[in-house]
Design a protein around this motif. Structure first.
Motif, PDB file in Angstrom:
ATOM      1  N   MET A  63       0.826  -1.203   0.000  1.00 41.09           N
ATOM      2  CA  MET A  63       0.000   0.000   0.000  1.00 41.09           C
ATOM      3  C   MET A  63       0.863   1.258   0.000  1.00 41.09           C
ATOM      4  N   SER A  64       0.338   2.319  -0.635  1.00 37.28           N
ATOM      5  CA  SER A  64       1.001   3.620  -0.645  1.00 37.28           C
ATOM      6  C   SER A  64       0.031   4.691  -0.154  1.00 37.28           C
ATOM      7  N   VAL A  81      -0.475   7.043  10.155  1.00 36.44           N
ATOM      8  CA  VAL A  81      -0.314   7.533   8.789  1.00 36.44           C
ATOM      9  C   VAL A  81       1.101   7.167   8.354  1.00 36.44           C
ATOM     10  N   SER A  82       1.262   6.682   7.120  1.00 37.24           N
ATOM     11  CA  SER A  82       2.596   6.354   6.606  1.00 37.24           C
ATOM     12  C   SER A  82       2.610   6.453   5.088  1.00 37.24           C
ATOM     13  N   ASN A  95       2.902  -3.948   8.366  1.00 39.06           N
ATOM     14  CA  ASN A  95       4.202  -3.293   8.522  1.00 39.06           C
ATOM     15  C   ASN A  95       4.125  -1.951   7.812  1.00 39.06           C
ATOM     16  N   PHE A  96       4.180  -0.879   8.605  1.00 41.32           N
ATOM     17  CA  PHE A  96       4.159   0.476   8.060  1.00 41.32           C
ATOM     18  C   PHE A  96       5.607   0.951   7.964  1.00 41.32           C
ATOM     19  N   GLY A 111       8.286   8.410  13.310  1.00 40.63           N
ATOM     20  CA  GLY A 111       9.396   7.498  13.100  1.00 40.63           C
ATOM     21  C   GLY A 111       9.393   6.988  11.674  1.00 40.63           C
ATOM     22  N   GLU A 112      10.071   5.878  11.459  1.00 37.45           N
ATOM     23  CA  GLU A 112      10.200   5.326  10.111  1.00 37.45           C
ATOM     24  C   GLU A 112       9.571   3.949   9.942  1.00 37.45           C
ATOM     25  N   LYS A 113       9.262   3.255  11.049  1.00 36.66           N
ATOM     26  CA  LYS A 113       8.783   1.881  10.910  1.00 36.66           C
ATOM     27  C   LYS A 113       7.838   1.516  12.055  1.00 36.66           C
TER      28      LYS A 113
END
Length: 169
Positions: A63-64, A81-82, A95-96, A111-113
């Motif tokens: 997903m984007s 939100v990612s 897993n975002f 953060g990033e993950k």
């Protein structure tokens, strides 16, 4: 109940809705999954663009531009939100990654993950984490949130390093 363009319905303990589906080589615009939780809450995840893939016979959705909500029985919401996410349609684990943000009440974590383990009801946030509360600013390597107990654990990858904490009056 799963609803898709092929008009096939499959019964299960969750619903899958897609809005304005436009398929092209497994690409779907505006995809939405809604999963009912055991405790009467729900998990909703939406993406502007998704790609369906089958990995070891399991449908996995890349997903984007993703937004997700975890809503408990009292209608409290955790909003995630990612830029990207990978959603397992069997386990619902997600897993975002990339430019993630979590909002809960008046708290924001960036953060990033993020790894959301659906079965264990645990969220683990890692990489470049900044937590902002009403009067608190924290930098840490990892945050673990237990969605059942609401317990939050913060820790560093290297025990020699310290969590940075700043408070304001």
């Amino acid at each position: 109940k799963i609803i898709n363009n092929s008009n096939k319905n499959t019964e299960d303990n969750f619903t899958t809705n897609s809005i304005k589906k436009e398929k092209s080589n497994n690409l779907i615009k505006n995809l939405r999954y809604e999963v009912l939780l055991d405790d009467s809450g729900k998990y909703v995840i939406e993406a502007n663009l998704s790609e369906l893939n089958y990995i070891d016979g399991i449908e996995t959705v890349f997903m984007s531009n993703v937004t997700a909500e975890i809503i408990d029985i009292n209608n409290n919401k955790i909003i995630i939100v990612s830029d990207d996410a990978v959603f397992d349609t069997v386990t619902y684990n997600t897993n975002f990654k990339n430019n993630i943000s979590i909002k809960y009440l008046q708290n924001i974590i960036t953060g990033e993950k993020i790894d959301f383990n659906f079965k264990k009801k645990i969220i683990i946030i890692s990489e470049n984490i900044i937590y902002r509360g009403l009067n608190t600013f924290i930098k840490t390597d990892n945050i673990k949130i237990n969605l059942i107990t609401k317990k939050i654990e913060m820790y560093m990858n290297d025990p020699e390093n310290k969590i940075e904490l700043t408070t304001q009056k």
